[in-house]
Structures are given as structure tokens and as C-alpha cells.
Design a protein around this motif. Structure first.
Motif, mmCIF file in Angstrom:
data_model
loop_
_atom_site.group_PDB
_atom_site.id
_atom_site.type_symbol
_atom_site.label_atom_id
_atom_site.label_comp_id
_atom_site.label_asym_id
_atom_site.label_seq_id
_atom_site.Cartn_x
_atom_site.Cartn_y
_atom_site.Cartn_z
ATOM 1 N N PRO A 32 0.819 -1.213 0.000
ATOM 2 C CA PRO A 32 0.000 0.000 0.000
ATOM 3 C C PRO A 32 0.849 1.258 0.000
ATOM 4 O O PRO A 32 2.023 1.247 0.373
ATOM 5 N N ASP A 33 0.234 2.368 -0.397
ATOM 6 C CA ASP A 33 0.901 3.657 -0.275
ATOM 7 C C ASP A 33 0.823 4.171 1.156
ATOM 8 O O ASP A 33 1.688 4.921 1.603
ATOM 9 N N LEU A 53 5.059 -2.989 9.954
ATOM 10 C CA LEU A 53 4.170 -2.473 8.915
ATOM 11 C C LEU A 53 4.936 -1.520 7.995
ATOM 12 O O LEU A 53 5.646 -0.631 8.466
ATOM 13 N N ARG A 54 4.763 -1.682 6.702
ATOM 14 C CA ARG A 54 5.518 -0.892 5.734
ATOM 15 C C ARG A 54 4.605 -0.304 4.662
ATOM 16 O O ARG A 54 3.806 -1.012 4.050
ATOM 17 N N ALA A 55 4.730 0.992 4.443
ATOM 18 C CA ALA A 55 4.027 1.676 3.362
ATOM 19 C C ALA A 55 4.816 2.923 3.008
ATOM 20 O O ALA A 55 5.512 3.494 3.853
ATOM 21 N N ARG A 56 4.698 3.362 1.772
ATOM 22 C CA ARG A 56 5.482 4.496 1.280
ATOM 23 C C ARG A 56 5.284 5.746 2.122
ATOM 24 O O ARG A 56 6.225 6.482 2.401
ATOM 25 N N HIS A 57 4.037 5.986 2.559
ATOM 26 C CA HIS A 57 3.729 7.171 3.366
ATOM 27 C C HIS A 57 3.480 6.826 4.836
ATOM 28 O O HIS A 57 3.001 7.671 5.588
ATOM 29 N N GLY A 58 3.802 5.601 5.225
ATOM 30 C CA GLY A 58 3.721 5.233 6.631
ATOM 31 C C GLY A 58 2.377 4.675 7.062
ATOM 32 O O GLY A 58 1.440 4.531 6.274
ATOM 33 N N ALA A 104 -6.465 15.389 14.553
ATOM 34 C CA ALA A 104 -5.411 16.094 13.814
ATOM 35 C C ALA A 104 -5.453 15.671 12.348
ATOM 36 O O ALA A 104 -6.173 14.745 11.969
ATOM 37 N N ARG A 105 -4.666 16.354 11.536
ATOM 38 C CA ARG A 105 -4.592 15.989 10.123
ATOM 39 C C ARG A 105 -3.188 16.259 9.612
ATOM 40 O O ARG A 105 -2.401 16.975 10.236
ATOM 41 N N THR A 106 -2.917 15.683 8.463
ATOM 42 C CA THR A 106 -1.642 15.894 7.803
ATOM 43 C C THR A 106 -1.893 16.002 6.304
ATOM 44 O O THR A 106 -2.868 15.449 5.784
ATOM 45 N N GLU A 107 -1.046 16.734 5.610
ATOM 46 C CA GLU A 107 -1.182 16.881 4.161
ATOM 47 C C GLU A 107 -0.367 15.807 3.464
ATOM 48 O O GLU A 107 0.807 15.603 3.762
ATOM 49 N N LEU A 108 -1.000 15.131 2.531
ATOM 50 C CA LEU A 108 -0.350 14.136 1.691
ATOM 51 C C LEU A 108 -0.457 14.595 0.238
ATOM 52 O O LEU A 108 -1.244 15.496 -0.064
#
Length: 274
Positions: free
Chosen positions: A84-85, A111-116, A148-152
Motif C-alpha cells: 500500500p501507499d 508495517l511498511r508503506a510508502r507514506h507510513g 489532527a490531520r496531515t497533508e499528503l
């Protein structure tokens, strides 16, 4: 033996055998680990550069006395194999304290993903020492989204605490998570319980990802779950907001599922601008 008594005993024995078989199959399906489900979700505001972005949605693992380290390893392997991304862990990860489950949850560091991997609390975290767990999941490498939020690239990812947190003043706060965002950007929300969909709609969320229901877990639990939740499983639309509810990876109580197979869902975001 009278014929009526004989027939009654045979039917009773058959019913018991059928129930035992059903429970056995249901337990095997849980312990073997969740299957992978794939869902494409079209989003009007999603830019072309984010088309095809894949989010592995993991919920209701319920690591505890029954489902332990081996089960966690199967979940991690299943998630990572989807490449997954981003990984979204949407609550009810554990049933027990950090002290008792430290070894059981350790594989989740893999756990591994490009964006965590991102985490929001479920109601069971508040039964198990939420303050300790939100610290520990971060030690395992997950990013906490506590109101909270984060920008992707191409969209905002937000997360709110579970409703159960209201008892300790740590409930969902949509204003904090989403109040000052740019509404021209797509917003994806992680919220454990589907009942928060009305707040999501009011705050312009495009897609809410939830769990909690287990899809009913044991038939006819799906009917009971339907009385308490707007969506029991799958993808539905509420105004301009879409809600996806996974059946979850594990099980609560008896490790048995009947008519509600466990899953890890890979949600693929689809741009209508592509």
C-alpha cells in the motif's frame, strides 16, 4: 424406542453437529487471518497525481488473550503483501494493557508503506489504557492522528478520537481536525465508528474510513449492528461524503465469525480528473 422420540433425537443431534461445524469453520477462518478486499472509490476533487493512491484499512484486530503475536504477524504480512501507499489503522487494535500485550503487538513495528502507517483510537483502546497505547503505537512507528490531520500528495488525511474518549475529555473534535482546512482539497477521514458520518458530512469530508461493526461478526449480529450503525459493512454515500466500513481483521469475544468474514481492505482512490 418410539419413532417420534427417535426422530427428535436424530434431529437434535444433527442440529448440534451443524452448530459445532459452523463454529469450527468460523473459528478457523478467524485464526487463519483476514483476507484482502479491494475497493475503488472515485473522488471528484482528487487531483490526477493522486489517482490510484492505495490505503490499506486495518481495523478491529483485537490483539489480546486469544489473538496474540502469531495473529499480529499474519496481519502484518497480509498488509505488507498488498504494497500500500499508506496504512490506516482505525481503532480497536488491542484488548488489554501495554504491559500484558507488549510482545503481542511487537510485530506491528514491521508495517511498511510508502507514506507510513497512521492510527486512530477505537473504543477498546479506552477500555485498555488509551494514554499508554497512543504512546506505544508511536514507539512501534505509527503516526498518531488524535483530532489532527496531515497533508499528503493530493489530499488531506485527518483522524479523530473515538466517541468513547468523551468520558475522559478526549473525544472526537472535528473542529480541531478539520476546521481550518482548505476545502478545495480532498479530505479522507479516519474514524473508528461509522456513527460519526454526520459530523464528517458537516465538515466537508470526502471519504470516511471506519470499522467497529465487525460486519455483525456472528449472524444474525449484522441486524443488531445495523440498528446502531448507519453502515454495517461496505461503501455507501451520505450526501457528498462516502463512508467505507471494513469488517475488521480479528474478532471480539469468541474468535468466531459466521456470515461476516474478516478483511483488510485496500481502498484505491480514483480521480475523476484523470
Amino acid at each position: 424406542m418410539p419413532r417420534r422420540v427417535f426422530v427428535a433425537r436424530v434431529m437434535g443431534g444433527a442440529a448440534v453437529a451443524a452448530a459445532a461445524t459452523t463454529v469450527g469453520i468460523g473459528a478457523h477462518d478467524v485464526l487463519a487471518g483476514p483476507s484482502v478486499k479491494r475497493v475503488a472509490v472515485p473522488l471528484a476533487k482528487l487531483p490526477r497525481r493522486a489517482d490510484g493512491f492505495r490505503i490499506a484499512v486495518v481495523s478491529d484486530v483485537h490483539l489480546g488473550p486469544t489473538l496474540g503475536r502469531g495473529f499480529a504477524e499474519r496481519v502484518v504480512r497480509t498488509v505488507n503483501d498488498t504494497r500500500p501507499d499508506l496504512i490506516a489503522v482505525v481503532g480497536d487494535l488491542v484488548d488489554g494493557s501495554v504491559e500484558h500485550l507488549r510482545s503481542a503487538v511487537e510485530p506491528l513495528a514491521g508495517l511498511r508503506a510508502r507514506h507510513g502507517a497512521f492510527f486512530v483510537t477505537g473504543n477498546h483502546e479506552y477500555f485498555s489504557g488509551a494514554e499508554q497505547w497512543v504512546e506505544h503505537v508511536q514507539e512501534l512507528g505509527m503516526h498518531l492522528l488524535a483530532n489532527a490531520r496531515t497533508e499528503l500528495p493530493g489530499f488531506d488525511l485527518a483522524g479523530v478520537n473515538d466517541v468513547q474518549g468523551e468520558r475522559t475529555g478526549q473525544g472526537p473534535d472535528f473542529g480541531k481536525a478539520l476546521g481550518d482546512r482548505d476545502r478545495t482539497r480532498t479530505a479522507v477521514l479516519l474514524a473508528h465508528q461509522p456513527v460519526l458520518i454526520e459530523d464528517a458530512v458537516a465538515h466537508g469530508v470526502d471519504l470516511q474510513l471506519s470499522g467497529h461493526t465487525h460486519g455483525g461478526q456472528l449472524w444474525p449480529g449484522n441486524y443488531l449492528a445495523g440498528l446502531a450503525n448507519p453502515t454495517v459493512a461496505g461503501l455507501e454515500r451520505y450526501g457528498d461524503t462516502q463512508l467505507y466500513v471494513t469488517r475488521g481483521a480479528g474478532a471480539w469475544g469468541p474468535p468466531v465469525r459466521v456470515g461476516a468474514p474478516s478483511d483488510i481492505t485496500v481502498v484505491e482512490l480514483v480521480s475523476l480528473q484523470a
